[in-house]
Write a protein that holds these residues in place. Structure first.
Motif, PDB file in Angstrom:
ATOM      1  N   PHE A  21    -124.213 -59.770  16.707  1.00 31.90           N
ATOM      2  CA  PHE A  21    -124.259 -61.071  17.376  1.00 31.90           C
ATOM      3  C   PHE A  21    -122.976 -61.367  18.155  1.00 31.90           C
ATOM      4  O   PHE A  21    -122.947 -62.283  18.964  1.00 31.90           O
ATOM      5  CB  PHE A  21    -124.547 -62.186  16.377  1.00 31.90           C
ATOM      6  CG  PHE A  21    -125.944 -62.142  15.795  1.00 31.90           C
ATOM      7  CD1 PHE A  21    -127.019 -61.664  16.533  1.00 31.90           C
ATOM      8  CD2 PHE A  21    -126.181 -62.574  14.500  1.00 31.90           C
ATOM      9  CE1 PHE A  21    -128.296 -61.621  16.002  1.00 31.90           C
ATOM     10  CE2 PHE A  21    -127.454 -62.543  13.967  1.00 31.90           C
ATOM     11  CZ  PHE A  21    -128.515 -62.068  14.709  1.00 31.90           C
ATOM     12  N   PHE A  22    -121.920 -60.578  17.935  1.00 29.33           N
ATOM     13  CA  PHE A  22    -120.701 -60.725  18.729  1.00 29.33           C
ATOM     14  C   PHE A  22    -120.962 -60.406  20.203  1.00 29.33           C
ATOM     15  O   PHE A  22    -120.188 -60.783  21.069  1.00 29.33           O
ATOM     16  CB  PHE A  22    -119.591 -59.796  18.210  1.00 29.33           C
ATOM     17  CG  PHE A  22    -118.654 -60.441  17.238  1.00 29.33           C
ATOM     18  CD1 PHE A  22    -117.409 -60.884  17.640  1.00 29.33           C
ATOM     19  CD2 PHE A  22    -119.013 -60.612  15.913  1.00 29.33           C
ATOM     20  CE1 PHE A  22    -116.532 -61.476  16.750  1.00 29.33           C
ATOM     21  CE2 PHE A  22    -118.154 -61.195  15.010  1.00 29.33           C
ATOM     22  CZ  PHE A  22    -116.915 -61.637  15.424  1.00 29.33           C
ATOM     23  N   ILE A  37    -118.266 -70.021  33.531  1.00 33.98           N
ATOM     24  CA  ILE A  37    -117.766 -68.950  32.669  1.00 33.98           C
ATOM     25  C   ILE A  37    -118.711 -68.816  31.490  1.00 33.98           C
ATOM     26  O   ILE A  37    -119.091 -69.809  30.871  1.00 33.98           O
ATOM     27  CB  ILE A  37    -116.351 -69.271  32.139  1.00 33.98           C
ATOM     28  CG1 ILE A  37    -115.364 -69.450  33.287  1.00 33.98           C
ATOM     29  CG2 ILE A  37    -115.861 -68.181  31.199  1.00 33.98           C
ATOM     30  CD1 ILE A  37    -114.017 -69.984  32.857  1.00 33.98           C
ATOM     31  N   GLU A  38    -119.090 -67.574  31.182  1.00 33.23           N
ATOM     32  CA  GLU A  38    -119.888 -67.288  29.997  1.00 33.23           C
ATOM     33  C   GLU A  38    -119.201 -66.157  29.258  1.00 33.23           C
ATOM     34  O   GLU A  38    -118.840 -65.149  29.862  1.00 33.23           O
ATOM     35  CB  GLU A  38    -121.313 -66.886  30.392  1.00 33.23           C
ATOM     36  CG  GLU A  38    -122.214 -66.671  29.198  1.00 33.23           C
ATOM     37  CD  GLU A  38    -123.650 -66.406  29.598  1.00 33.23           C
ATOM     38  OE1 GLU A  38    -124.385 -67.376  29.874  1.00 33.23           O
ATOM     39  OE2 GLU A  38    -124.022 -65.225  29.624  1.00 33.23           O
ATOM     40  N   ALA A  39    -119.000 -66.359  27.951  1.00 32.73           N
ATOM     41  CA  ALA A  39    -118.275 -65.350  27.170  1.00 32.73           C
ATOM     42  C   ALA A  39    -118.999 -65.067  25.863  1.00 32.73           C
ATOM     43  O   ALA A  39    -119.464 -65.982  25.186  1.00 32.73           O
ATOM     44  CB  ALA A  39    -116.861 -65.831  26.881  1.00 32.73           C
ATOM     45  N   SER A  40    -119.081 -63.791  25.527  1.00 30.62           N
ATOM     46  CA  SER A  40    -119.614 -63.386  24.225  1.00 30.62           C
ATOM     47  C   SER A  40    -118.459 -63.361  23.228  1.00 30.62           C
ATOM     48  O   SER A  40    -117.286 -63.478  23.600  1.00 30.62           O
ATOM     49  CB  SER A  40    -120.245 -61.994  24.338  1.00 30.62           C
ATOM     50  OG  SER A  40    -119.243 -61.022  24.589  1.00 30.62           O
ATOM     51  N   GLY A  41    -118.790 -63.186  21.970  1.00 24.51           N
ATOM     52  CA  GLY A  41    -117.747 -63.073  20.953  1.00 24.51           C
ATOM     53  C   GLY A  41    -116.868 -61.858  21.194  1.00 24.51           C
ATOM     54  O   GLY A  41    -115.646 -61.910  21.014  1.00 24.51           O
ATOM     55  N   TYR A  42    -117.485 -60.762  21.630  1.00 21.66           N
ATOM     56  CA  TYR A  42    -116.720 -59.549  21.931  1.00 21.66           C
ATOM     57  C   TYR A  42    -115.743 -59.802  23.082  1.00 21.66           C
ATOM     58  O   TYR A  42    -114.591 -59.384  23.031  1.00 21.66           O
ATOM     59  CB  TYR A  42    -117.675 -58.403  22.267  1.00 21.66           C
ATOM     60  CG  TYR A  42    -116.961 -57.137  22.664  1.00 21.66           C
ATOM     61  CD1 TYR A  42    -116.374 -56.332  21.707  1.00 21.66           C
ATOM     62  CD2 TYR A  42    -116.852 -56.767  23.998  1.00 21.66           C
ATOM     63  CE1 TYR A  42    -115.701 -55.174  22.058  1.00 21.66           C
ATOM     64  CE2 TYR A  42    -116.184 -55.617  24.368  1.00 21.66           C
ATOM     65  CZ  TYR A  42    -115.612 -54.818  23.388  1.00 21.66           C
ATOM     66  OH  TYR A  42    -114.943 -53.688  23.754  1.00 21.66           O
ATOM     67  N   GLY A 156    -125.455 -67.379  20.186  1.00 23.50           N
ATOM     68  CA  GLY A 156    -124.879 -66.172  19.598  1.00 23.50           C
ATOM     69  C   GLY A 156    -123.830 -66.489  18.548  1.00 23.50           C
ATOM     70  O   GLY A 156    -123.756 -65.838  17.506  1.00 23.50           O
ATOM     71  N   TYR A 157    -123.038 -67.520  18.807  1.00 25.77           N
ATOM     72  CA  TYR A 157    -122.011 -67.948  17.848  1.00 25.77           C
ATOM     73  C   TYR A 157    -122.668 -68.482  16.578  1.00 25.77           C
ATOM     74  O   TYR A 157    -122.288 -68.122  15.465  1.00 25.77           O
ATOM     75  CB  TYR A 157    -121.132 -69.022  18.487  1.00 25.77           C
ATOM     76  CG  TYR A 157    -120.181 -69.683  17.533  1.00 25.77           C
ATOM     77  CD1 TYR A 157    -119.041 -69.022  17.099  1.00 25.77           C
ATOM     78  CD2 TYR A 157    -120.422 -70.973  17.051  1.00 25.77           C
ATOM     79  CE1 TYR A 157    -118.165 -69.634  16.212  1.00 25.77           C
ATOM     80  CE2 TYR A 157    -119.547 -71.579  16.180  1.00 25.77           C
ATOM     81  CZ  TYR A 157    -118.427 -70.906  15.757  1.00 25.77           C
ATOM     82  OH  TYR A 157    -117.564 -71.503  14.881  1.00 25.77           O
ATOM     83  N   TRP A 158    -123.677 -69.337  16.744  1.00 24.18           N
ATOM     84  CA  TRP A 158    -124.343 -69.922  15.578  1.00 24.18           C
ATOM     85  C   TRP A 158    -125.075 -68.849  14.775  1.00 24.18           C
ATOM     86  O   TRP A 158    -125.097 -68.905  13.534  1.00 24.18           O
ATOM     87  CB  TRP A 158    -125.294 -71.034  16.002  1.00 24.18           C
ATOM     88  CG  TRP A 158    -124.581 -72.154  16.687  1.00 24.18           C
ATOM     89  CD1 TRP A 158    -124.722 -72.547  17.986  1.00 24.18           C
ATOM     90  CD2 TRP A 158    -123.581 -73.020  16.128  1.00 24.18           C
ATOM     91  NE1 TRP A 158    -123.878 -73.599  18.270  1.00 24.18           N
ATOM     92  CE2 TRP A 158    -123.166 -73.910  17.139  1.00 24.18           C
ATOM     93  CE3 TRP A 158    -122.993 -73.129  14.868  1.00 24.18           C
ATOM     94  CZ2 TRP A 158    -122.207 -74.890  16.923  1.00 24.18           C
ATOM     95  CZ3 TRP A 158    -122.033 -74.110  14.653  1.00 24.18           C
ATOM     96  CH2 TRP A 158    -121.655 -74.970  15.674  1.00 24.18           C
TER      97      TRP A 158
END
Length: 190
Positions: A21-22, A37-42, A156-158
């Protein structure tokens, strides 16, 4: 296979899901519904957030220490769950490392979002302080921009937090003996 080892595997799977999910979107900064801006955990962890051409890239963009720490703790917990032979001890490792990662992510994300919002407020407050028409227009424009820009936490964070909660549950449930089985301290693997 004992019920305890089934719970242990459930905790391990939950930790693997948390790592996967990161790679989903975690944070979006938008202006009037348009994603800037869109950011994943990675991307947060590695500092590889892609900024649009119109935005100025920050000097020395670093990874978020809390996301890096959570990834490392999750991986160490997974490795520990396979290295430690006693299921109950491995369950404690899975539960503890999942809890530490969850706290790191919750605190880190709250800090990051709070910092972004306070920086936007500072920019609004810095706008023209004078009484000229141009200063008033600049203040009005800055206030409109401040209201239009949104920082949203994505699914994704949740999902990552939910998977870590599953890791905690699996690790904790691996601690209990099977129903109807009475275990002494020596046989319990304590």
């Amino acid at each position: 296979m004992h019920l305890n080892s089934g719970w242990m595997w459930a905790g391990r799977v939950a930790k693997v899901l948390a790592l996967l999910f990161f790679f989903l979107p975690w944070l979006v900064v938008s202006c009037n519904g348009q994603n800037l801006i869109e950011a994943s955990g990675y991307q947060l962890a590695t500092g590889t957030i892609e900024l649009p051409d119109v935005a100025l890239a920050p000097e020395g963009q670093n990874g978020a220490w809390w996301a890096i720490g959570a990834m490392v703790v999750i991986v160490l917990g997974l490795i520990g769950s396979f290295v430690i032979a006693k299921i109950k001890m491995a369950g404690r490792v899975v539960a503890a490392t999942s809890a530490v990662a969850l706290v790191l992510l919750a605190g880190g994300m709250a800090q990051t979002v709070g910092k972004m919002q306070s920086e936007m407020s500072e920019q609004v407050d810095k706008s023209g302080k004078g009484d000229s028409d141009m200063d008033k227009l600049e203040r009005q424009f800055a206030q409109m921009m401040g209201q239009a820009i949104q920082v949203d936490i994505q699914s994704g964070y949740w999902l990552t937090l939910l998977a870590l909660a599953g890791g905690i549950a699996g690790g904790v449930m691996a601690q209990w003996p099977r129903r109807g089985v009475v275990q002494s301290d020596n046989a319990a693997g304590v």
